[in-house]
Motif scaffolding. Sequence first.
Motif, PDB file in Angstrom:
ATOM      1  N   PRO A  44       0.644  -1.103   0.369  1.00  0.00           N
ATOM      2  CA  PRO A  44       0.245   0.034  -0.135  1.00  0.00           C
ATOM      3  C   PRO A  44       0.820   1.180  -0.287  1.00  0.00           C
ATOM      4  N   ASP A  45      -0.055   2.554  -0.511  1.00  0.00           N
ATOM      5  CA  ASP A  45       0.371   3.834  -0.623  1.00  0.00           C
ATOM      6  C   ASP A  45       2.081   3.421  -1.042  1.00  0.00           C
ATOM      7  N   GLY A  46       2.812   3.044  -2.484  1.00  0.00           N
ATOM      8  CA  GLY A  46       3.719   2.877  -2.908  1.00  0.00           C
ATOM      9  C   GLY A  46       5.098   2.583  -1.856  1.00  0.00           C
ATOM     10  N   THR A  47       4.495   1.719  -1.270  1.00  0.00           N
ATOM     11  CA  THR A  47       5.394   0.636  -1.294  1.00  0.00           C
ATOM     12  C   THR A  47       5.645  -0.823  -1.986  1.00  0.00           C
ATOM     13  N   PHE A  48       7.423  -0.764  -2.274  1.00  0.00           N
ATOM     14  CA  PHE A  48       7.141  -1.579  -2.565  1.00  0.00           C
ATOM     15  C   PHE A  48       8.863  -3.186  -1.513  1.00  0.00           C
ATOM     16  N   ARG A  86       9.973   3.613  -0.498  1.00  0.00           N
ATOM     17  CA  ARG A  86       8.712   3.875  -0.649  1.00  0.00           C
ATOM     18  C   ARG A  86       9.181   4.948  -1.716  1.00  0.00           C
ATOM     19  N   LEU A  87       7.611   5.179  -2.085  1.00  0.00           N
ATOM     20  CA  LEU A  87       7.913   6.118  -3.604  1.00  0.00           C
ATOM     21  C   LEU A  87       7.313   6.988  -3.393  1.00  0.00           C
ATOM     22  N   ARG A  88       7.566   8.368  -3.759  1.00  0.00           N
ATOM     23  CA  ARG A  88       6.862   9.673  -3.722  1.00  0.00           C
ATOM     24  C   ARG A  88       6.750  10.395  -4.602  1.00  0.00           C
ATOM     25  N   ASP A  89       5.711  10.694  -5.615  1.00  0.00           N
ATOM     26  CA  ASP A  89       5.952  11.059  -6.739  1.00  0.00           C
ATOM     27  C   ASP A  89       7.104  10.827  -7.625  1.00  0.00           C
ATOM     28  N   ASP A  90       6.893   9.798  -7.871  1.00  0.00           N
ATOM     29  CA  ASP A  90       7.682   8.724  -8.724  1.00  0.00           C
ATOM     30  C   ASP A  90       8.923   8.861  -8.835  1.00  0.00           C
TER      31      ASP A  90
END
Length: 129
Positions: A75-79, A105-109
Amino acid sequence: MHPVITAFYRALQEADVEALVRLLHPEFEGRVAPGMPYGVGGVHRGPEDMLVNVWGVIARHYRTAPYAESCVAGPDGTFVVTGRYRGTAVATGRPYEAEFAHVLRLRDDRIVALHQYTDTAKWHEALAA
């Protein structure tokens, strides 16, 4: 695998600092496994801290890169990425292979966080004469 994650591992494998700078968020935080050689373990804030005080130090002492084998999106851009570091220690020429798990974790690509888990003993064994 998410394109940013793929690009991140390619940049590490190719030691492409310019690509890493583009991929890391300005608020990047890296958590490196305690017990890593040369005191690089711990929390590193900002891309420059990680580039200079972790990857730069490692690059002086190892010819190595991480190779991803699996990636699970959360969830929430976590890998969660698992794989192996492969390489050799510069001082001894000894090869090594160490498993890893990275929580990214990703934010704004861009990558805003990396938490590294790895078999630090394998890194040290490569340094032993």
